[in-house]
Design an enzyme around this catalytic site. Structure first.
Site, PDB file in Angstrom:
ATOM      1  N   HIS A  53      -5.616  13.345  13.772  1.00 34.98           N
ATOM      2  CA  HIS A  53      -4.525  12.518  14.267  1.00 34.98           C
ATOM      3  C   HIS A  53      -3.268  13.377  14.196  1.00 34.98           C
ATOM      4  CE1 HIS A  53      -7.329   9.344  12.479  1.00 34.98           C
ATOM      5  NE2 HIS A  53      -7.489   9.315  13.793  1.00 34.98           N
ATOM      6  N   TYR A 101     -15.205   5.662   4.444  1.00 37.55           N
ATOM      7  CA  TYR A 101     -13.738   5.656   4.332  1.00 37.55           C
ATOM      8  C   TYR A 101     -13.246   4.265   4.676  1.00 37.55           C
ATOM      9  CZ  TYR A 101      -8.850   6.715   5.443  1.00 37.55           C
ATOM     10  OH  TYR A 101      -7.484   6.706   5.482  1.00 37.55           O
ATOM     11  N   HIS A 137      -2.446   5.894  14.677  1.00 39.16           N
ATOM     12  CA  HIS A 137      -3.780   5.700  14.122  1.00 39.16           C
ATOM     13  C   HIS A 137      -3.710   4.650  13.027  1.00 39.16           C
ATOM     14  CE1 HIS A 137      -1.776   9.035  12.053  1.00 39.16           C
ATOM     15  NE2 HIS A 137      -2.473   8.743  10.966  1.00 39.16           N
ATOM     16  N   HIS A 196       0.863  -1.178   0.000  1.00 39.12           N
ATOM     17  CA  HIS A 196       0.000   0.000   0.000  1.00 39.12           C
ATOM     18  C   HIS A 196       0.902   1.231   0.000  1.00 39.12           C
ATOM     19  CE1 HIS A 196      -3.828   2.059   1.520  1.00 39.12           C
ATOM     20  NE2 HIS A 196      -2.919   3.005   1.507  1.00 39.12           N
ATOM     21  N   GLU A 244      -2.524  15.261  10.722  1.00 40.63           N
ATOM     22  CA  GLU A 244      -3.537  14.921   9.726  1.00 40.63           C
ATOM     23  C   GLU A 244      -4.936  15.243  10.229  1.00 40.63           C
ATOM     24  OE1 GLU A 244      -3.049  10.786   8.895  1.00 40.63           O
ATOM     25  OE2 GLU A 244      -0.913  10.953   8.462  1.00 40.63           O
ATOM     26  N   HIS A 261       0.145   3.610  11.582  1.00 39.80           N
ATOM     27  CA  HIS A 261       1.346   4.433  11.479  1.00 39.80           C
ATOM     28  C   HIS A 261       1.314   5.601  12.458  1.00 39.80           C
ATOM     29  CE1 HIS A 261      -1.453   6.615   8.861  1.00 39.80           C
ATOM     30  NE2 HIS A 261      -0.625   7.645   8.809  1.00 39.80           N
TER      31      HIS A 261
END
Length: 436
Positions: A367, A352, A373, A294, A343, A337
């Site tokens: 976050h 989402y 998160h 990803h 963010e 991460h």
């Protein structure tokens, strides 16, 4: 005179950031010079500068406006609305917790309110006085601005409608902006907002720093992501209307009001590269992995505001639009991460992929720098066991405002009943699976 051209005319002109020119009357644009001794039609020449005069040519933003009256024709300013606690400008004085935070949508107003009256600040970062960072606001409204006009001297505005359309009447012309589209209004540009379809709700990013621009593509090459050609600019459309109007402004974090005896949207022609624009997010050309893993979410960056450190943005505007996921042997949702960048997220429509419960259209999450998160328990379990066939993520549109600066939630954001105080519980049940 009471002349208004109600037609909404848009043009792709020459693409993002390039020089444009448009006139509402033939021959209104002077030829050969920007400020001739006498302007056609008895207009006044006025330069509108979004950057310093001496900014490098590639970064310099200015437009010449040819208007019925110069902007100096207005009354004196006085404070507007003594209680300005709803609108805040960073930095905040109160402590900022490292908690992961999430909020329900702002309800539509239960009394008459235009977009300026319906603004409330949810978070800020940086410092508007020092011209870095941003403010993040939510808006609701149920009536048009009417006799009221507005400009923001603290930063450019990035508008993200979530419910209902906005008709932006600006000095440069008109833009109709619907959910799934964005609009950017330069710092200091005067405008009014009408509501052609009834009540509205959405998000607003006030960029204190360098103007938003397209990110570099790097090894992607000449095409992809947001393409220059897809940004639309208004064509000149002037209002020659006299009456009792008011001009509001946001200056150094405070709101002010001045009386004005005419519509300030009286620009008959303009030329330059500092103007409002809109962009249809469905035109974003998504790039992604076609093998494994990803990629970093930076591949979804639509617009960026640079800081004084290369590659570390004052502000990145990132979207998560409909797309195909085809990566093999890969955990497809966003991985867990912690990030030096902070963010703030919002959801325009749908679901989402990392948060299938609790994060709803019109909602928000924050976050902050180094706060962990990632996917909630149910998403982790489903994605870990999924059969990895090509999968279409559709009917979804989320966005992220990412900044190098710590994002400070306002006192309202920390205390409001819209805050989901049980948000952290979405990760309960993530058990140890270690098998040495």
């Amino acid at each position: 005179m009471n002349t208004v051209n109600h037609d909404i005319q848009l043009s792709y002109l020459n693409g993002f950031g390039n020089e444009h020119e448009t006139e509402a009357l033939p021959g209104a644009l002077p030829r050969g010079r920007f400020s001739p001794q006498q302007v056609p039609y008895g207009l006044y020449a006025e330069q509108f500068s979004s950057t310093a005069f001496t900014a490098p040519r590639a970064h310099n933003r200015r437009s010449w406006l040819y208007r019925i009256r110069p902007s100096v024709v207005q009354g004196d300013y006085s404070p507007w609305q003594p209680d300005q606690s709803r609108i805040c400008t960073g930095p905040a004085a109160h402590p900022t917790p490292p908690n992961m935070l999430r909020w329900d949508p702002l309800p539509l107003p239960d009394s008459d309110a235009d977009l300026i009256e319906g603004l409330i600040t949810i978070a800020t970062c940086g410092d508007a006085h020092a011209q870095h960072g941003m403010g993040v606001h939510l808006y609701t409204a149920n009536r048009s601005m009417g006799q009221r006009f507005f400009y923001c001297a603290d930063g450019e505005w990035l508008l993200l409608p979530q419910q209902g359309s906005l008709l932006l009447r600006t000095e440069c012309g008109r833009l109709l902006v619907q959910p799934g589209e964005i609009a950017v209004i330069p710092r200091g540009m005067k405008f009014a907002v009408d509501l052609p379809e009834g009540p509205v709700r959405g998000y607003l990013c006030e960029n204190y720093g360098a103007p938003l621009t397209l990110p570099e593509r790097g090894p992607v090459g000449a095409n992809g992501f947001a393409n220059d050609r897809d940004f639309q600019y208004p064509q000149a459309a002037y209002e020659d209307v006299e009456g009792d109007f008011e001009l509001l402004c946001k200056f150094a974090g405070h709101l002010y009001r001045a009386e004005i005896g005419h519509s300030p949207l009286d620009v008959v022609a303009w030329t330059g590269n500092s103007a409002p624009y809109k962009y249809d997010l469905s035109r974003f050309n998504v790039m992604g992995s076609v093998s494994y893993d990803h990629p970093d979410p930076s591949i979804y960056t639509v617009l960026t505001s640079a800081s004084d450190t290369a590659g570390v943005a004052n502000l990145d505007f990132v979207i998560f639009p409909p797309r195909w996921m085809v990566a093999e042997d890969t955990f497809r949702p966003p991985w867990y991460h912690r990030n030096v960048m902070s963010e703030f997220m919002g959801l325009i429509e749908g679901v989402y992929d990392a948060k299938e419960q609790g994060f709803v259209p019109g909602g928000s999450s924050l976050h902050n720098c180094m706060s962990p998160h990632g996917p909630e328990l149910g998403v982790f379990e489903k994605a870990s066991k999924a059969e990895l066939t090509p999968e279409r993520y559709q009917n979804t549109l989320a966005f992220m405002l990412e900044s190098r600066y710590l994002i400070q939630p306002t006192r309202w954001a920390l205390e409001t009943g819209l805050r989901q105080r049980d948000y952290v519980h979405c990760w309960e049940g993530l058990q140890k699976q270690f098998q040495p």
